[in-house]
Scaffold this motif. Structure first.
Motif, mmCIF file in Angstrom:
data_model
loop_
_atom_site.group_PDB
_atom_site.id
_atom_site.type_symbol
_atom_site.label_atom_id
_atom_site.label_comp_id
_atom_site.label_asym_id
_atom_site.label_seq_id
_atom_site.Cartn_x
_atom_site.Cartn_y
_atom_site.Cartn_z
ATOM 1 N N MET A 173 -32.833 12.760 -91.793
ATOM 2 C CA MET A 173 -31.626 13.600 -91.823
ATOM 3 C C MET A 173 -31.320 14.052 -93.244
ATOM 4 N N GLU A 220 -22.659 12.922 -93.782
ATOM 5 C CA GLU A 220 -22.893 11.497 -94.045
ATOM 6 C C GLU A 220 -22.066 10.994 -95.232
ATOM 7 N N TYR A 270 -27.021 7.803 -84.149
ATOM 8 C CA TYR A 270 -27.336 9.220 -84.371
ATOM 9 C C TYR A 270 -28.591 9.567 -83.581
ATOM 10 N N ALA A 301 -29.134 4.097 -86.021
ATOM 11 C CA ALA A 301 -29.892 2.964 -86.489
ATOM 12 C C ALA A 301 -28.901 1.842 -86.754
ATOM 13 N N ARG A 304 -34.061 -0.189 -95.644
ATOM 14 C CA ARG A 304 -33.552 0.747 -96.647
ATOM 15 C C ARG A 304 -33.459 0.018 -97.982
ATOM 16 N N ARG A 363 -29.522 4.981 -97.881
ATOM 17 C CA ARG A 363 -29.557 5.829 -96.687
ATOM 18 C C ARG A 363 -30.079 7.232 -96.967
HETATM 19 N N1 GLY Z 1 -29.514 7.821 -93.157
HETATM 20 C C1 GLY Z 1 -29.563 7.158 -91.928
HETATM 21 C C2 GLY Z 1 -29.684 5.699 -92.005
HETATM 22 O O1 GLY Z 1 -29.717 5.132 -93.083
HETATM 23 O O2 GLY Z 1 -29.748 5.078 -90.971
#
Ligand code: GLY
Length: 402
Positions: free
Chosen positions: A71, A77, A283, A296, A339, A366
């Motif tokens: 995304m 966001e 999402y 997620a 992440r 993210r």
């Molecule tokens: N940017 C989406 C996530 O970190 O799940």
């Protein structure tokens, strides 16, 4: 932070302790980490004539880059507390169309950049209140978001739950296929002359002197031997802090933030969605090839990589509430990613005070895919010229020493 159009340039080249007498000569560069950040920096630097070696403990592009949803959502966001990140995310979002076009031309491979926009959706009255608060916050930052009625939401996405009560459209917030991105970046970097060392672990950073006395990164140790470089770029995502040999104050405070995700299979000729959709609690990212990514979870569980019934159930239930038709879709894949979250959730970028020749490009949390073009261009520019773009300045590792 200077105002737009009032960007000044800070020059730190040659950094103290740097041996080059020719700042314009292309430095020899080692990049640690072959995710989208490391590969894109390598592509830019190899294209500029640098000798670039990229090392990855695994296969290129198969870490957080592979796990992501792709995304490019600088507007929708953005949450309260993240305002400081906006100049960087908006700048990188603006770079995406040209970056994708250049990358596709250089690699000969598609990355499927999509510009239909992102739709946040409220299903209940409570959701509308939450959505309204977020919308007002985003409007106060002058972000490109528009309020939609329930009818306008359903006009755009007819397969959504008919009870969809309102929405917010982020018209500039698109998506890219992050897995195709990784493949294209690898091909472009190799074509530009970068050397890629997959499944080769860097044992340590080699630093002469000490951080307090003005040390200098002279390369990395691989298989017990020094691989010399003028500049070492640390782009190893959530693994970055585990690199041995980092002096005190140069260890990036990055931790793995677990995310569980899954992909459903739609008919690409009749996709259930066109926009990226953010209903409550998940999402949904529709790909051109018919995959529908559902993400997620966000879990502080270290390197735990288990898929859990609770995690998958929560995602599927949230997806089903918003888009009842998912009930009929086959599950194609489920996975876990990590992440690279920093202590303040913002990336760590640029030179390391006290360790000349060491450059950070990690902690994107993210926003790794969104921030890829900006990170590549600004970090490569720093390596080539010694300048620290004002956009990078707030994100130096020095902020954690204060
Ligand atoms: N940017 C989406 C996530 O970190 O799940």
């Amino acid at each position: 932070m200077p105002a737009k159009g009032d960007r000044e340039t800070v020059t730190h080249f040659p950094p103290s302790g740097h041996s080059s007498a020719h700042p314009t000569a292309a430095p020899r560069v080692i990049v640690i980490g072959a995710g989208c950040i490391g590969l894109s920096i390598a592509w830019r630097l190899a294209s500029a004539g640098c000798a670039v070696d990229v090392y990855d403990r695994g296969r290129a592009g198969l870490g957080a880059t592979h796990a992501a949803a792709g995304m490019l959502a600088a507007a929708v966001e953005t949450e309260p507390g993240e305002q400081a990140l906006l100049p960087l995310t908006l700048d990188s979002q603006r770079r995406w169309p040209a970056f994708a076009a250049q990358l596709e031309a250089a690699s000969g491979l598609p990355v499927d950049l999509r510009t239909e926009g992102t739709l946040q959706v409220a299903l209940t009255r409570d959701d509308v209140e939450v959505l309204r608060a977020g919308y007002e916050f985003q409007r106060s930052l002058d972000l490109n978001v528009a309020w939609l009625s329930g009818a306008q939401v359903k006009e755009r996405e007819p397969w959504l739950n008919p009870r969809a009560a309102a929405g917010v459209l982020g018209a500039a917030d698109g998506q890219v296929d992050n897995r195709k991105l990784a493949v294209a970046l690898k091909a472009a970097a190799l074509k530009a002359g970068a050397r890629l060392h997959e499944e080769v672990a860097v044992e340590a950073l080699s630093v002469t002197g000490g951080a307090s006395t003005g040390g200098r990164a002279e390369g990395v140790v691989v298989d017990g031997a020094l691989k010399a470089a003028d500049v070492v770029v640390l782009a190893a995502g959530a693994w970055s802090r585990l690199l041995a040999g980092l002096p005190d104050g140069a260890i990036p405070p990055v931790r793995p933030v677990k995310g569980q995700m899954l992909a459903l299979r739609m008919d690409p000729a009749q996709p259930l969605l066109r926009h990226v959709v953010w209903p409550p609690k998940c999402y949904l990212v529709p790909r051109l090839d018919g995959r529908l990514i559902v993400g997620a979870t966000t879990e502080d569980k270290g390197w735990d990589d288990s898929l859990t019934a609770g995690g998958v159930l929560a995602l599927l239930e949230a997806a089903w509430r918003a888009l009842p038709g998912v009930e009929e879709l086959p599950i194609e894949e489920m996975w876990v990613g990590h992440r690279p979250g920093s202590r303040d959730d913002a990336p760590i970028l640029g030179p390391v005070p006290g360790v000349a020749g060491l450059v950070m490009a990690t902690g994107h949390h993210r926003n790794g895919i969104l921030l890829t073009p900006g990170t590549a261009d600004l970090v490569a520019d720093h390596v080539l010229t010694g300048r620290v773009d004002p956009l990078l300045e707030p994100f130096g590792i020095g902020r954690f020493r204060k």
